[in-house]
Motif scaffolding. Structure first.
Motif, PDB file in Angstrom:
ATOM      1  N   LYS A 414       5.434   1.344  -7.712  1.00  0.00           N
ATOM      2  CA  LYS A 414       5.454   0.886  -6.328  1.00  0.00           C
ATOM      3  C   LYS A 414       5.903   2.058  -5.474  1.00  0.00           C
ATOM      4  N   LYS A 416       6.160   3.931  -1.288  1.00  0.00           N
ATOM      5  CA  LYS A 416       6.154   3.755   0.158  1.00  0.00           C
ATOM      6  C   LYS A 416       6.304   5.118   0.820  1.00  0.00           C
ATOM      7  N   THR A 418       6.623   6.778   4.710  1.00  0.00           N
ATOM      8  CA  THR A 418       6.728   6.605   6.157  1.00  0.00           C
ATOM      9  C   THR A 418       6.602   7.981   6.802  1.00  0.00           C
ATOM     10  N   ASN A 449       2.067   1.627   1.988  1.00  0.00           N
ATOM     11  CA  ASN A 449       2.716   0.976   0.849  1.00  0.00           C
ATOM     12  C   ASN A 449       1.709   0.904  -0.289  1.00  0.00           C
ATOM     13  N   GLU A 451       0.845   0.099  -4.585  1.00  0.00           N
ATOM     14  CA  GLU A 451       1.235  -0.583  -5.821  1.00  0.00           C
ATOM     15  C   GLU A 451       0.178  -0.304  -6.876  1.00  0.00           C
ATOM     16  N   LYS A 480      -3.352  -0.176  -1.612  1.00  0.00           N
ATOM     17  CA  LYS A 480      -2.638   0.576  -0.591  1.00  0.00           C
ATOM     18  C   LYS A 480      -2.808  -0.125   0.745  1.00  0.00           C
TER      19      LYS A 480
END
Length: 810
Positions: A414, A416, A418, A449, A451, A480
C-alpha cells in the motif's frame, strides 16, 4: 555474469543458512592460498553460488564496497558497465538506466525501470539516490527483467543491497575520512555483537559535512523585473548568486539491527534505519555543456563540458512568503527518510518459510532555479513531496530430496504519494492574492494512493542430475487513485494554466486506474560438471502505469487526463549464458547474450507549444553480448585481475509520433504532422544513455609486508562509447566516449586493528553526462524550416575525488 574485485561475500540474515558462518574460515584460507573464492548470491530469493544461478549478476563484496567507497547508488553505477545514474533536480529525481532501458526523470509519478531493493524490500522512488548506503554485506546487480522474484518495476534490472547483520563476537569499527576536492569530512562508527546467546545487535552511524563542493557556481547578481497584475505596477528585485561551492552536502545516517535466533530453525531480524541529507542546491550538477553558438542563449557565458554551473537564489522578497522557501531565497534540497524491516525465517525439515514486512517513509523538499542557468528571465520553484509505503511478502521454498521443488509466495503493498509545488514565472506578481500566492505564477497539489496484490510461484524440476527446468509466473493486480489540481494561478497566466474552478469542468483531474498483469518466466539449465553451467531463459516483466503528479493542467490542452496518465511498461525476451570456472579454480569466464522487446516504454517530455508535461509510450528493443572474467592465480596469492566487455544495441522499434526536440527543423526529421503539431518518427533511433560498448578492466593486490603489516593497491578503468543523452534523437546531446580511472592504496595491520587508505575516483577528472534536458527558455519552435536548437543542460557526474581514510577495528 560476474565481476568481483574483492573476497567472499558472507551472507547473513534470514536468507542465509547457518552453515555459511562455518564456511568463512575455509574461504579465508582459500584466499590466503590464492585462487578464487566462492561467491553466494540471492538472485532467486534463495542462497546459491553465483556460478550456479542462471541469471546475469554483477556481485560486489562488502570488502570491495569499503575499499572503493561504493556508498551510494551513483558510486555503484560509476564502476559498473551498462548501468548509469543521472541525478536530476525535480520530477523523480533520477534516471536509472541499465542496458539502455530507463525512464526520463521529469515525472515524479514514473517508477524507475531499474528497481532498487534493500534487504529484500522494493524502493521504487528515484529520490533513493539521496540515501547513503554503508555497512553493506553485499551488492548484487541483476541485469534484464526480474519480475518473478522482485515484482513490478524491474523491467531493466535490479540493484539489490543487503546490509550487514550482527556478528557472533563483540566487534567495534570506526572510520574517518576527508575528501580533498569537496572538503568533506566523514565519520562512521559500527558496534556489533551478542546481547545474549540468542540475540545479537548491530548499530551503525555515519555522518558527513562538506565545507566546499564538487561544482563551482559562477553566477552573478541580476535584477529580476516584476509586474503586479493587480495594480499594473512594475518593479524589480535582486536575485543573488547561489553558493559558489556546491552541493555543500550534510548527511546523517543510522541503522539498528536486532537478530534473534532462539532455535536452529527460527531467525527473526529487525532493521530500523534513518537518513537526513541536505544540499545547498537541488540542481547543482546541471551544466550547459553544449550550446548551438557556443554560448548560453540566456546569459551569454561560454558553454563547456566542465564542473561549472550558473544559478541564482530566489529573490529574498519572494522567498519569505512562498511555502518551503528560505528567508534569504537560498536554493536547497532536503531529504529525510526512515524505514523498518522485519524478516522472519522458519526452517522445517524440507520447507523454509520467510516473511518480510516493511514500512518506509521519505520526504523531499527543495527550492530550485528551474531554468538551471539563471538569467533576468529566470523561473524558480519550491516543492514538498512525501511518500509512504507498507509491504508484506510471504513465501515458502521446498527443499525435498526429490526431482521437483517449489517456491510460492504473495505480496501486499500500500503506497501514498502527496505532492505540492509552487512556481515563480515571468516576473508576474499579484498583491490581491493571499500572501502565500502573491509571488506565484501557479501552484499544484496532487496525490496518488496505490494498492498492489501479487502472487508468484516457481517449479524447479531436475530432469536428470545435470539438467534442471524451472518455470514460474507472477500475477499482479494494482490500483491507483489520483488527484491533481492547480488551486492558484496568476491572472496574467490564465491562458496557460487551467484554474481549479475552470468552467469547462477540467480544473480538477482525477483518475481511478486498475492494472492486471501476468509475468511468466522459464529457464533451462545444463550443468555437465561442477565448473560449467549453460542456461537459457525466457523472461517477462511489468512496470506500473500511473499518474504524473508533477504535471501541468494546461489550458491549451483539451485532454488533461491523457496528459497526466500513462500505461504500464512491459518487457519480454530471451537470455542465454555460459558460466565457467577454469584452471583449478583460478579463472572465471562468463558469457551472456540477450534480446528483449519493450512495449509502452514510458517517456516523459515537456510539450512547450501547449505548456504541458506529457508521458508518452514507445516500443523498443535491446540486444547484446556480455563477457566477464576474473583471474586469481595461486602463484601470486592476493592478486585479483578482472574485466568485462559489453555490447548493447538499444533502439526504438515503434515511436511514430515522438515529440521533436526544441528547435528541431523539418529537414532534421520534425516533419510528421499530428493534429496541429509537428512530431518525428524515431523508429530505429537509439534510446537515451545507451552506449553500444562498455567495459571495465582492473586489478587488486593485497600482501603481507612483514612486521604484522598488510599492503594493498587496486585500480579500475571503466570505458563507455558515445551515446545520446536525449531520448528524442537530439544530436546536440551526444556524450562522447570516455574512460574513468579509480584507484586506491592502503597500509594496515594484518589483524585489521588499523588501516590508512587513500581512495581516488575519476582520477582523469572526466566530465560526462548521464541525462539531459533542453534548456528552458532557449531554442525556438519545432517543426520550422530553420533549426533553432536549445542549449543542452546535462546531468553531470562527480569530478576527481581523493579521500584519505583512517579506520580501526577492535
Amino acid at each position: 555474469m560476474l565481476t568481483i574485485a574483492g573476497s567472499v561475500i558472507a551472507l547473513s540474515g534470514a536468507l542465509a543458512a547457518p552453515a555459511f558462518a562455518q564456511d568463512a574460515a575455509p574461504q579465508a584460507a582459500e584466499a590466503a592460498e590464492g585462487g578464487l573464492t566462492d561467491i553466494v548470491v540471492t538472485a532467486r530469493k534463495r542462497v546459491e553460488s553465483v556460478q550456479d544461478v542462471p541469471v546475469a549478476v554483477t556481485a560486489i563484496s562488502a570488502e570491495t564496497v569499503t575499499r572503493q567507497d561504493l556508498t551510494s547508488i551513483e558510486k555503484i553505477a560509476a564502476r559498473t558497465p551498462n548501468l548509469n545514474v543521472g541525478r536530476a533536480s525535480n520530477g523523480s529525481g533520477a534516471q536509472l538506466t541499465m542496458r539502455g532501458i530507463g525512464s526520463s526523470s521529469t515525472s515524479i509519478g514514473i517508477e524507475q525501470s531499474v528497481a532498487v531493493v534493500v534487504d529484500g524490500v522494493y524502493y521504487g522512488q528515484g529520490r533513493i539516490i539521496n540515501e547513503g548506503f554503508f555497512d553493506l554485506a553485499r551488492v548484487e546487480i541483476l541485469k534484464g527483467p526480474q519480475a518473478l522474484f522482485f515484482g513490478k518495476n524491474a523491467t531493466a534490472g535490479v540493484i539489490s543491497l543487503t546490509t550487514a547483520d550482527p556478528t557472533d563476537t563483540v566487534e567495534f569499527k570506526a572510520r574517518a575520512g576527508y575528501e580533498i576536492k569537496s572538503e568533506q569530512a566523514q565519520a562512521e562508527f559500527i558496534a556489533s555483537g551478542p546481547l545474549s546467546d540468542t540475540l545479537g545487535i548491530r548499530v551503525a552511524v555515519r555522518g558527513s559535512k562538506m565545507w566546499g563542493g564538487y561544482y563551482k557556481n559562477v553566477a552573478a547578481p541580476f535584477n529580476y523585473a516584476t509586474l503586479d497584475v493587480a495594480t499594473g505596477t512594475a518593479g524589480s528585485v535582486v536575485a543573488n548568486p547561489a553558493p559558489k561551492d556546491e552541493p555543500g552536502e550534510k548527511e546523517l545516517l543510522g541503522r539498528v539491527t536486532l537478530k534473534w535466533e532462539p532455535t536452529d530453525r527460527l531467525t527473526a531480524t529487525i532493521k530500523a534505519s534513518g537518513t537526513y541529507n541536505k544540499t545547498n542546491n537541488n540542481s547543482w550538477n546541471y551544466v550547459a555543456y553544449n550550446c548551438p553558438s557556443g554560448v548560453s542563449q540566456l546569459n551569454g557565458y561560454a558553454c563547456a563540458r566542465d564542473f561549472v554551473t550558473h544559478q541564482n537564489k530566489l529573490p529574498a522578497e519572494f522567498a519569505a512568503q512562498i511555502p518551503y522557501g528560505k528567508d534569504d531565497g537560498s536554493l536547497y534540497n532536503r531529504y529525510k527518510s526512515w524505514a523498518t524491516t522485519a524478516t522472519l525465517a522458519y526452517e522445517l525439515d524440507d520447507v523454509t518459510l520467510t516473511s518480510v514486512t516493511n514500512y518506509n517513509w521519505n520526504n523531499n523538499q527543495w527550492a530550485c532555479a528551474c531554468d538551471f542557468q539563471s538569467s533576468p528571465a529566470a523561473n524558480w520553484a519550491t516543492e514538498n513531496s512525501t511518500y509512504h509505503a507498507f509491504s508484506s511478502e510471504f513465501r515458502a521454498l521446498t527443499t525435498f530430496d526429490a526431482p521437483v521443488n517449489l517456491m510460492v509466495g504473495g505480496l501486499y503493498q500500500k503506497t501514498k504519494r502527496t505532492f505540492d509545488q509552487y512556481i515563480v514565472l515571468a516576473g508576474l506578481t499579484n498583491s490581491a492574492a493571499a500572501p502565500e500566492d502573491e509571488f506565484l505564477a501557479t501552484r499544484k497539489t496532487s496525490f496518488t494512493n496505490g494498492e498492489t496484490l501479487a502472487a508468484f510461484g516457481q517449479v524447479t524440476w531436475k530432469v536428470i542430475p545435470t539438467v534442471e527446468i524451472a518455470g514460474g509466473v507472477r500475477y499482479t493486480h494494482e490500483t491507483k487513485d489520483s488527484f491533481f489540481t492547480q488551486p492558484y494561478n496568476n491572472p496574467g497566466l490564465t491562458t496557460i494554466f487551467r484554474p481549479q474552478d475552470d468552467p469547462d469542468g477540467l480544473g480538477v483531474v482525477t483518475a481511478a486506474q486498475t492494472f492486471n498483469d501476468w509475468s511468466p518466466e522459464a529457464t533451462i539449465t545444463w550443468k555437465p560438471s561442477r565448473d560449467l553451467l549453460v542456461y537459457g531463459a525466457y523472461k517477462t516483466a511489468y512496470k506500473s502505469g500511473g499518474f504524473s503528479n508533477g504535471g501541468i493542467n494546461s489550458k491549451l490542452s483539451s485532454v488533461p487526463f491523457d496528459d497526466l496518465t500513462f500505461d504500464p511498461e512491459k518487457a519480454r525476451g530471451f537470455e542465454a549464458g555460459i558460466k565457467s570456472t577454469l584452471m583449478d579454480n583460478q579463472l572465471r569466464l562468463n558469457l551472456g547474450v540477450y534480446t528483449y522487446g519493450y512495449n509502452n516504454l514510458q517517456i516523459d517530455f515537456f510539450n512547450s507549444p501547449i505548456f504541458a508535461f506529457q508521458t508518452l509510450t514507445a516500443d523498443a528493443r535491446t540486444k547484446g553480448v556480455e563477457l566477464e572474467a576474473e583471474f586469481a592465480p595461486r602463484s601470486v596469492p592476493g592478486l585479483n585481475l578482472h574485466g568485462s566487455i559489453n555490447y548493447n544495441k538499444a533502439k526504438y522499434t515503434n515511436f511514430p509520433d515522438a515529440p521533436c526536440y526544441a528547435g528541431q527543423s523539418q529537414a532534421e526529421g520534425c516533419s510528421v504532422l499530428v493534429g496541429a503539431a509537428f512530431r518525428q518518427d524515431l523508429k530505429g533511433q537509439p534510446l537515451s544513455v545507451a552506449p553500444k560498448w562498455t567495459g571495465t578492466v582492473g586489478a587488486a593486490y593485497d600482501t603481507a609486508v612483514g612486521n604484522g603489516l598488510m599492503f594493498g593497491v587496486n585500480a579500475d578503468v571503466r570505458y563507455s562509447s558515445s551515446y545520446l543523452a536525449s531520448g528524442f534523437g537530439n544530436l546536440d546531446s551526444r556524450q562522447g566516449s570516455y574512460a574513468t580511472i579509480d584507484a586506491g592504496i592502503r597500509l594496515g595491520s594484518e589483524d585489521e586493528r588499523w588501516q590508512l587508505a587513500v581512495i581516488g575516483k575519476n582520477l582523469t577528472n572526466k566530465f560526462y553526462v548521464t541525462g539531459t534536458v533542453d534548456g528552458p527558455s532557449t531554442g525556438g519552435a519545432s517543426g520550422g524550416l530553420v533549426a533553432a536548437h536549445a542549449d543542452q543542460l546535462g546531468f553531470g557526474t562527480l569530478p576527481r575525488t581523493v579521500m584519505v581514510q583512517v579506520s580501526t577495528k577492535f
